[in-house]
Enzyme design. Structure first.
Site, PDB file in Angstrom:
ATOM      1  CG  ASP A 191      26.396  37.225  33.120  1.00 39.82           C
ATOM      2  OD1 ASP A 191      26.004  37.548  34.265  1.00 39.82           O
ATOM      3  OD2 ASP A 191      27.207  37.906  32.464  1.00 39.82           O
ATOM      4  CB  ALA A 244      30.605  38.661  39.243  1.00 36.45           C
ATOM      5  CD  GLU A 254      35.167  27.326  29.590  1.00 38.58           C
ATOM      6  OE1 GLU A 254      34.283  27.587  30.424  1.00 38.58           O
ATOM      7  OE2 GLU A 254      35.364  27.995  28.554  1.00 38.58           O
ATOM      8  NE  ARG A 261      35.902  45.735  31.406  1.00 38.04           N
ATOM      9  CZ  ARG A 261      35.397  44.536  31.653  1.00 38.04           C
ATOM     10  NH1 ARG A 261      34.946  43.789  30.674  1.00 38.04           N
ATOM     11  NH2 ARG A 261      35.381  44.069  32.876  1.00 38.04           N
ATOM     12  NE  ARG A 304      35.837  40.725  34.917  1.00 38.43           N
ATOM     13  CZ  ARG A 304      34.542  40.468  34.834  1.00 38.43           C
ATOM     14  NH1 ARG A 304      34.118  39.246  34.664  1.00 38.43           N
ATOM     15  NH2 ARG A 304      33.660  41.430  34.904  1.00 38.43           N
TER      16      ARG A 304
HETATM   17  C1  LIG Z   1      32.261  45.897  31.729  1.00 39.47           C
HETATM   18  C2  LIG Z   1      31.755  44.940  32.794  1.00 39.47           C
HETATM   19  C3  LIG Z   1      32.034  45.177  34.121  1.00 39.47           C
HETATM   20  C4  LIG Z   1      31.530  44.335  35.116  1.00 39.47           C
HETATM   21  N1  LIG Z   1      31.797  44.602  36.420  1.00 39.47           N
HETATM   22  C5  LIG Z   1      31.267  43.838  37.401  1.00 39.47           C
HETATM   23  C6  LIG Z   1      31.526  44.116  38.771  1.00 39.47           C
HETATM   24  O1  LIG Z   1      32.264  45.038  39.115  1.00 39.47           O
HETATM   25  N2  LIG Z   1      30.932  43.321  39.710  1.00 39.47           N
HETATM   26  C7  LIG Z   1      30.123  42.266  39.374  1.00 39.47           C
HETATM   27  O2  LIG Z   1      29.620  41.571  40.281  1.00 39.47           O
HETATM   28  N3  LIG Z   1      29.882  41.973  38.070  1.00 39.47           N
HETATM   29  C8  LIG Z   1      30.413  42.723  37.085  1.00 39.47           C
HETATM   30  N4  LIG Z   1      30.180  42.422  35.781  1.00 39.47           N
HETATM   31  C9  LIG Z   1      29.320  41.254  35.463  1.00 39.47           C
HETATM   32  C10 LIG Z   1      30.095  39.955  35.556  1.00 39.47           C
HETATM   33  O3  LIG Z   1      31.271  40.065  34.805  1.00 39.47           O
HETATM   34  C11 LIG Z   1      29.260  38.780  35.049  1.00 39.47           C
HETATM   35  O4  LIG Z   1      27.991  38.807  35.676  1.00 39.47           O
HETATM   36  C12 LIG Z   1      29.922  37.437  35.339  1.00 39.47           C
HETATM   37  O5  LIG Z   1      31.280  37.416  34.980  1.00 39.47           O
HETATM   38  C13 LIG Z   1      29.193  36.328  34.601  1.00 39.47           C
HETATM   39  O6  LIG Z   1      29.771  35.093  34.930  1.00 39.47           O
HETATM   40  P1  LIG Z   1      29.220  33.754  34.279  1.00 39.47           P
HETATM   41  O7  LIG Z   1      30.058  32.663  34.842  1.00 39.47           O
HETATM   42  O8  LIG Z   1      27.740  33.649  34.401  1.00 39.47           O
HETATM   43  O9  LIG Z   1      29.495  33.924  32.722  1.00 39.47           O
HETATM   44  P2  LIG Z   1      30.900  34.039  31.945  1.00 39.47           P
HETATM   45  O10 LIG Z   1      31.903  34.716  32.764  1.00 39.47           O
HETATM   46  O11 LIG Z   1      30.572  34.588  30.613  1.00 39.47           O
HETATM   47  O12 LIG Z   1      31.370  32.537  31.798  1.00 39.47           O
HETATM   48  C14 LIG Z   1      30.757  31.652  30.881  1.00 39.47           C
HETATM   49  C15 LIG Z   1      31.700  30.480  30.642  1.00 39.47           C
HETATM   50  O13 LIG Z   1      31.025  29.534  29.819  1.00 39.47           O
HETATM   51  C16 LIG Z   1      31.892  29.159  28.725  1.00 39.47           C
HETATM   52  N5  LIG Z   1      30.994  28.829  27.590  1.00 39.47           N
HETATM   53  C17 LIG Z   1      30.241  29.702  26.878  1.00 39.47           C
HETATM   54  N6  LIG Z   1      29.551  29.036  25.915  1.00 39.47           N
HETATM   55  C18 LIG Z   1      29.885  27.720  26.041  1.00 39.47           C
HETATM   56  C19 LIG Z   1      29.504  26.546  25.331  1.00 39.47           C
HETATM   57  N7  LIG Z   1      28.633  26.579  24.295  1.00 39.47           N
HETATM   58  N8  LIG Z   1      30.053  25.354  25.728  1.00 39.47           N
HETATM   59  C20 LIG Z   1      30.924  25.299  26.771  1.00 39.47           C
HETATM   60  N9  LIG Z   1      31.330  26.385  27.462  1.00 39.47           N
HETATM   61  C21 LIG Z   1      30.804  27.588  27.112  1.00 39.47           C
HETATM   62  C22 LIG Z   1      32.746  30.388  28.490  1.00 39.47           C
HETATM   63  O14 LIG Z   1      33.956  30.056  27.840  1.00 39.47           O
HETATM   64  C23 LIG Z   1      32.970  30.883  29.921  1.00 39.47           C
HETATM   65  O15 LIG Z   1      34.073  30.256  30.527  1.00 39.47           O
HETATM   66  C24 LIG Z   1      30.704  43.216  34.761  1.00 39.47           C
HETATM   67  C25 LIG Z   1      30.447  42.958  33.403  1.00 39.47           C
HETATM   68  C26 LIG Z   1      30.954  43.802  32.433  1.00 39.47           C
HETATM   69  C27 LIG Z   1      30.651  43.493  30.978  1.00 39.47           C
END
Ligand SMILES: Cc1cc2nc3c(=O)[nH]c(=O)nc-3n(C[C@H](O)[C@H](O)[C@H](O)COP(=O)(O)OP(=O)(O)OC[C@H]3O[C@@H](n4cnc5c(N)ncnc54)[C@H](O)[C@@H]3O)c2cc1C
Length: 429
Positions: free
Chosen positions: A306, A319, A36, A190, A113
């Site tokens: 994502d 999410a 991370e 937000r 979150r």
């Molecule tokens: C305004 C808004 C509202 C939302 N509301 C909802 C909702 O109500 N319900 C829902 O299901 N979804 C919702 N979502 C979508 C949801 O937030 C995302 O789909 C989800 O959080 C993505 O999770 P993730 O783990 O794929 O990515 P992220 O949460 O972006 O996590 C990525 C992780 O990787 C790490 N990282 C990044 N690059 C590197 C690197 N090069 N090396 C090492 N580590 C790295 C980051 O630090 C982070 O910890 C919402 C999104 C937004 C923008």
């Protein structure tokens, strides 16, 4: 659980996708290390709600995830609204026009979150995570392993890599450099409002239960979080202008900016925005709509969450789909036939087969439904019965699924691929 396989997987990123995958693998005895970039696990302090399929996926990954969710989630307050997803209101006209409810088997369940993540972190041992590791590149080592290079100059090896590194995924850039996120031309203010103030503004029913206020070119959603003590607000606005800095998707703004964007809206929207902090963050909504990835894997490198299918948030399912991905990946990687790097590649191929269509559908559908809320979707406009039909039909695709069955099907596909590969190898001997 003690690792039971002689394979070594790297998970890059510890958000919802990375952490749920880590938990699911750990409790199935699949060895992994999580890298991370941040100094600790953490999330922004905003609300996120989950759909029925997300909750099924939590249970598939590990019961502890579901228990954590139950511990911190907030429901609609009213008994009569326990199955309500959102009450959809006309947020524009005075007096307001038609309203309609959208329900599902779970109702509205929102978490803060940071609180949710704090619970999840307890479900894996500390030693599996490496912090301050910003992945910069991936290459092949002479010994057949993959090598990850980090910004601090260190390197690490693994048999396979799963990029859970979010919308700006470095892992995705390594695989598919042209699949970059693009601006959806919507941004969101937000905020979190103390519940007593929210009740004063919009009344008990609308403050304590999930609401969506729709209008031309904007929509505002609210739902209770933090055990009902706080109302989460996300106010979306569509703008034809480009987002000025594609590297930074958050900029600061003021309450006055929000009020300007929602000028002409009805009383409830105005009162909600008046209660937002004077200094606000605005989030540009980027997604992978314009540049979808051609595959969720290449060789022994895979992308999930994502990183693979970043979506605008209008279905409230991004999410949840991350957790579905984790459930499927964990089912595949813990399969009895996955014991070598070549087997992992096969598992990634099955993951791509099972998940890409659904993940990319969400990205497309989310754009469309966001426009429905803002009375700008083609063929739908401000016709409330059409909007209601679109929401119900699309929510059903998201929620009326059997995630256990999805995992079984994925494992079945992997078993068939393994058998045909074994037959091919024996035929060539
Ligand atoms: C305004 C808004 C509202 C939302 N509301 C909802 C909702 O109500 N319900 C829902 O299901 N979804 C919702 N979502 C979508 C949801 O937030 C995302 O789909 C989800 O959080 C993505 O999770 P993730 O783990 O794929 O990515 P992220 O949460 O972006 O996590 C990525 C992780 O990787 C790490 N990282 C990044 N690059 C590197 C690197 N090069 N090396 C090492 N580590 C790295 C980051 O630090 C982070 O910890 C919402 C999104 C937004 C923008």
């Amino acid at each position: 659980m003690t690792p039971q396989k002689d394979i070594d997987i790297a998970i890059v990123g510890g958000g919802i996708a990375g952490l749920t995958l880590a938990i699911a693998l750990h409790h199935r005895g699949v060895p992994f290390t999580l890298y991370e970039q941040a100094p600790a696990f953490g999330e922004i302090g905003a609300g996120v709600s989950f759909t029925p399929s997300a909750v099924q996926a939590m249970k598939c990954c590990h019961d502890g995830i579901y228990a954590a969710f139950e511990k911190v989630c907030t429901r609609n307050e009213w008994e009569s609204k326990q199955k309500l997803w959102f009450d959809y209101h006309d947020g524009y006209n005075t007096p307001p026009g038609h309203s309609f409810p959208i329900s599902n088997s779970l109702g509205q369940r929102g978490v803060h979150r940071a609180e949710f993540l704090d619970q999840l972190v307890n479900l894996i041992p500390q030693h599996v995570a490496r912090f301050n590791k910003v992945l910069t590149s991936i290459s092949d080592a002479a010994n057949g392993k993959l090598v990850m290079e980090f910004l601090d100059g260190t390197t690490a090896e693994a048999d396979a890599i799963i990029g859970c590194d979010g919308i700006k995924s470095r892992v995705r850039q390594e695989l598919f450099p042209t699949s970059n996120p693009s601006y959806s031309h919507k941004y969101a203010y937000r905020g979190l409002i103390p519940m007593n103030k929210a009740i004063e503004a919009v009344g008990n029913e609308n403050a304590q239960n999930a609401c969506m206020y729709m209008g031309p070119g904007g929509h505002v959603l609210t739902f209770p979080v933090k055990s009902g003590t706080v109302m989460n607000v996300v106010a979306f606005h569509t703008s034809e202008e480009e987002w000025e800095d594609s590297e930074r998707n958050v900029r600061t703004a003021t309450r006055a900016d929000a009020l300007h964007d929602f000028a002409g809206y009805g009383e409830d929207v105005n009162k909600i925005l008046q209660l937002m902090d004077d200094k606000l963050n605005v989030w540009a909504i980027f997604d992978l709509y314009d540049n979808p990835v051609p595959s969720f894997y290449q060789g022994r490198v895979c992308i999930s969450g994502d990183a693979a299918h970043a979506t605008s948030p209008h279905h409230g399912a991004g999410a949840g789909f991350c957790i579905e991905d984790s459930a499927i990946l964990a089912a595949l990687l813990s399969h009895e036939s996955v014991n070598s790097p070549a087997d992992i590649e096969l598992a990634f191929a099955v993951f791509d087969e099972c998940r890409r269509e659904r993940g990319q559908w969400l990205v497309e559908s989310s754009r469309f439904i966001g426009d429905c809320y803002e009375w700008r979707a083609e063929g739908v406009g401000s016709d409330f019965s059409k909007i209601e039909n679109e929401i119900n039909a699309r929510n059903s695709i998201i929620s009326d699924v059997d995630v256990v069955e999805m995992c079984q099907q994925a494992k079945g596909t992997l078993s068939r691929k393994c058998s045909s590969l074994t037959r091919e190898i024996s035929a060539n001997m």
